[in-house]
Each structure stands twice: as C-alpha cells, then as structure tokens.
Design an enzyme around this catalytic site. Structure first.
Site, mmCIF file in Angstrom:
data_model
loop_
_atom_site.group_PDB
_atom_site.id
_atom_site.type_symbol
_atom_site.label_atom_id
_atom_site.label_comp_id
_atom_site.label_asym_id
_atom_site.label_seq_id
_atom_site.Cartn_x
_atom_site.Cartn_y
_atom_site.Cartn_z
ATOM 1 N N ASN A 53 0.883 -1.160 0.000
ATOM 2 C CA ASN A 53 0.000 0.000 0.000
ATOM 3 C C ASN A 53 0.926 1.216 0.000
ATOM 4 O OD1 ASN A 53 -1.636 2.173 0.616
ATOM 5 N ND2 ASN A 53 -2.968 0.976 1.962
ATOM 6 N N ASN A 80 2.889 5.457 -10.282
ATOM 7 C CA ASN A 80 1.643 5.379 -11.063
ATOM 8 C C ASN A 80 0.400 5.127 -10.221
ATOM 9 O OD1 ASN A 80 -0.093 4.478 -13.542
ATOM 10 N ND2 ASN A 80 -0.011 2.677 -12.192
ATOM 11 N N TYR A 145 -8.382 15.411 -6.149
ATOM 12 C CA TYR A 145 -7.561 14.802 -7.206
ATOM 13 C C TYR A 145 -6.745 15.867 -7.955
ATOM 14 C CZ TYR A 145 -6.766 11.574 -11.218
ATOM 15 O OH TYR A 145 -6.217 10.780 -12.191
ATOM 16 N N ALA A 147 -5.755 18.759 -6.799
ATOM 17 C CA ALA A 147 -4.692 19.252 -5.911
ATOM 18 C C ALA A 147 -3.531 18.257 -5.871
ATOM 19 C CB ALA A 147 -5.252 19.475 -4.505
HETATM 20 P P1 NAD Z 1 -6.646 1.633 -12.202
HETATM 21 O O1 NAD Z 1 -7.644 1.799 -11.120
HETATM 22 O O2 NAD Z 1 -6.975 0.808 -13.397
HETATM 23 O O3 NAD Z 1 -5.271 1.087 -11.610
HETATM 24 C C1 NAD Z 1 -4.685 1.667 -10.481
HETATM 25 C C2 NAD Z 1 -3.826 0.653 -9.794
HETATM 26 O O4 NAD Z 1 -3.287 1.274 -8.613
HETATM 27 C C3 NAD Z 1 -4.634 -0.587 -9.321
HETATM 28 O O5 NAD Z 1 -3.928 -1.767 -9.634
HETATM 29 C C4 NAD Z 1 -4.749 -0.365 -7.818
HETATM 30 O O6 NAD Z 1 -4.836 -1.572 -7.070
HETATM 31 C C5 NAD Z 1 -3.463 0.399 -7.521
HETATM 32 N N1 NAD Z 1 -3.553 1.151 -6.264
HETATM 33 C C6 NAD Z 1 -4.548 1.992 -5.878
HETATM 34 N N2 NAD Z 1 -4.303 2.453 -4.645
HETATM 35 C C7 NAD Z 1 -3.140 1.889 -4.245
HETATM 36 C C8 NAD Z 1 -2.375 1.960 -3.060
HETATM 37 N N3 NAD Z 1 -2.761 2.700 -2.015
HETATM 38 N N4 NAD Z 1 -1.220 1.255 -2.990
HETATM 39 C C9 NAD Z 1 -0.831 0.479 -4.025
HETATM 40 N N5 NAD Z 1 -1.515 0.363 -5.158
HETATM 41 C C10 NAD Z 1 -2.661 1.061 -5.277
HETATM 42 O O7 NAD Z 1 -6.289 3.143 -12.643
HETATM 43 P P2 NAD Z 1 -5.450 3.680 -13.891
HETATM 44 O O8 NAD Z 1 -6.386 4.337 -14.816
HETATM 45 O O9 NAD Z 1 -4.547 2.625 -14.396
HETATM 46 O O10 NAD Z 1 -4.608 4.837 -13.183
HETATM 47 C C11 NAD Z 1 -3.206 4.796 -13.053
HETATM 48 C C12 NAD Z 1 -2.691 6.207 -12.825
HETATM 49 O O11 NAD Z 1 -3.000 7.015 -13.963
HETATM 50 C C13 NAD Z 1 -3.342 6.907 -11.623
HETATM 51 O O12 NAD Z 1 -2.368 7.667 -10.954
HETATM 52 C C14 NAD Z 1 -4.383 7.801 -12.272
HETATM 53 O O13 NAD Z 1 -4.681 8.908 -11.476
HETATM 54 C C15 NAD Z 1 -3.649 8.194 -13.544
HETATM 55 N N6 NAD Z 1 -4.535 8.669 -14.612
HETATM 56 C C16 NAD Z 1 -5.448 7.822 -15.176
HETATM 57 C C17 NAD Z 1 -6.269 8.309 -16.187
HETATM 58 C C18 NAD Z 1 -7.294 7.442 -16.849
HETATM 59 O O14 NAD Z 1 -8.176 7.973 -17.536
HETATM 60 N N7 NAD Z 1 -7.245 6.122 -16.710
HETATM 61 C C19 NAD Z 1 -6.143 9.639 -16.611
HETATM 62 C C20 NAD Z 1 -5.206 10.447 -16.019
HETATM 63 C C21 NAD Z 1 -4.390 9.960 -15.026
#
Ligand code: NAD
Length: 239
Positions: A53, A80, A145, A147
């Site tokens: 985590n 990420n 988010y 911020a």
């Molecule tokens: P997702 O929910 O598909 O994957 C996120 C991953 O992070 C998951 O495997 C989850 O278990 C893990 N995670 C969450 N909280 C955690 C914690 N406390 N400790 C360890 N692992 C943790 O989301 P995503 O779309 O793949 O997002 C990845 C990154 O990209 C994020 O930072 C998100 O803010 C950013 N982002 C995503 C988008 C989008 O549209 N998908 C757009 C802009 C930015």
C-alpha cells in the site's frame, strides 16, 4: 530491447496503466517489480509482484530494501498508483480529501525519499510520475484529485533539480494522461465519456498502451536529455 537489463519499479502495477507499463517494460528487457495492494491481473515473464500500500511509509522502505538487496540498484521508478474519490467541494468529506492526497501525492514522497538518493549515488536513474490532465486544467468535483495531481507536477520539477544538482544523470519527468480506458473510468456514464472524447482533437479516449509507450520513452535512455518535463498524452484535449 530499449530497457535491456534495467531494474524498474512500477507502483499500481497490477492493473490499468501500471499493468500495461509493467508488461511493456518487461518486453523491452527490464526486470519489473510491480508494487500494488492487489494481486497482478496478468502473468508476464520478468514481472514480479510486491504487495504494497503506497500510503504505508514503512512498506515503501521495505520495497526499497527488498529491491536493493535482490538487484543492487534501481534504474527506473514509475509512480503510477492512484485513485479518485470524487465529490463537489461542498460535499467532500475529510476522508475523501485525505485519502486521495495520501495515495496520489504523499506516496510519491514515501518512495522517492529512498529511491532518489539511491539513484543520485548510482549516478543515474529515471523517475516518471503519473499526474493527470486534471492536475493541469482542474475539474469539477475533483478538488482533491486536482490538488494531488498538480502537486505531482511540482514534485517532478523539484526532484529534477534536487537529484541532479551534484551532476548525477537522474531524470525526473511527468506524464499527464488524458482520459484512458481503465477501471478508473468504469463508473463514468457513457454520455460523459462521449463528451470527454469530443473535447479531444483526435475525437477519442486513450488506450493504456498509448500512455505506456510515453512512459517507456521517458524511462529509457532515448530521453537522456529530458528532465523536469511534463508530457501531455491526451489526444489534444481542450478542457
Ligand atoms: P486503475 O484503477 O486501473 O489502476 C490503479 C492501480 O493502482 C490498481 O492496480 C490499484 O490496485 C493500484 N492502487 C490503488 N491504490 C493503491 C495503493 N494505495 N497502494 C498500491 N496500489 C494502489 O487506474 P489507472 O487508470 O490505471 O490509473 C493509473 C494512474 O493514472 C493513476 O495515478 C491515475 O490517477 C492516472 N490517470 C489515469 C487516467 C485514466 O483515464 N485512466 C487519466 C489520467 C491519469
């Protein structure tokens, strides 16, 4: 093999963009440690799972110690892991605010306080932080988010200066993805998705591989003269 023999940590590497990056980096020759709260949603050669985590500072130190003991160095860190807990500001709870700031912003500090100095001592390394279009433009219902993700841009520029100040080739960059098809969009209604797509010049949302390819470039030696940069990968979004 653009990451041949590199040791890479990807947080949130079990699913979504992190999973795409982990698989791509491994195909390009890296050994990937995918650190996540939940189990990997895929199997791939040269990707190993580490349960973490990212809000747990001691856990982040354990990950750092584990990778250093096993591999002796860290070439790439992809920050990420991220979540959303959306609400209009007047309705947002302290829990929603604190959790998003902890996961999306403070967790980077939890890891980079160890990994940054290590890369500095190695003389090289590449950190890629995943921010968001929302960190650049803001968004209704996402004060927490926005911020956190704007903070990620500030951390990127600060660490690019801090870890290179003694001449080490430590590069710190940031990607601001546009809306991309992962779980994070699962609860978003189709009409909102269509509206988001219409706001991009390319008229569509992103695919995870399109973000992963940008991360691969910044992580690799091909980006050896790029640092402190914020790379928008958003199909030409106009918010
Ligand atoms: P997702 O929910 O598909 O994957 C996120 C991953 O992070 C998951 O495997 C989850 O278990 C893990 N995670 C969450 N909280 C955690 C914690 N406390 N400790 C360890 N692992 C943790 O989301 P995503 O779309 O793949 O997002 C990845 C990154 O990209 C994020 O930072 C998100 O803010 C950013 N982002 C995503 C988008 C989008 O549209 N998908 C757009 C802009 C930015």
């Amino acid at each position: 093999m653009r990451l041949k023999d590199k040791i890479a940590i990807v947080t949130g590497g079990a699913d979504g963009l992190g999973a795409e990056m982990s698989k791509l980096f491994a195909r390009e020759g890296a050994t990937v440690i995918a650190a996540d709260m939940k189990e990997l949603t895929f199997e791939a050669e040269n990707v190993e799972y580490f349960q973490l985590n990212v809000t747990d500072g001691e856990g982040c130190k354990k990950l750092f110690d584990y990778v250093m003991e096993k591999y002796g160095r860290i070439d790439i860190l992809i920050n990420n892991a991220g979540i959303t807990r959306d609400a209009m500001t007047r309705k947002m709870t302290d829990e929603q605010w604190d959790l998003v700031i902890d996961v999306d912003l403070k967790s980077l500090f939890n890891l980079v306080r160890h990994v940054g100095p290590q890369m500095e001592a190695q003389g090289a390394g590449s950190i890629v932080n995943i921010s968001s279009v929302v960190g650049e433009f803001g968004n209704i219902g996402q004060a927490n988010y926005a911020a956190a993700k704007a903070g990620v841009i500030g951390l990127t520029k600060t660490w690019a200066k801090e870890f290179a100040r003694k001449g080490a080739q430590v590069r710190v960059n940031c990607i601001t993805p546009g809306h991309t098809f992962t779980n994070i969009l699962k609860t978003v209604p189709q009409d909102v998705i269509d509206g988001l797509a219409a706001k991009t010049m390319l008229g569509r949302l992103g695919e995870p591989i399109e973000i992963a390819n940008a991360a691969l470039f910044l992580a690799s030696d091909e980006a050896s003269y790029i640092t402190g940069h914020v790379l928008s990968v958003n199909g030409g979004m106009r918010l």
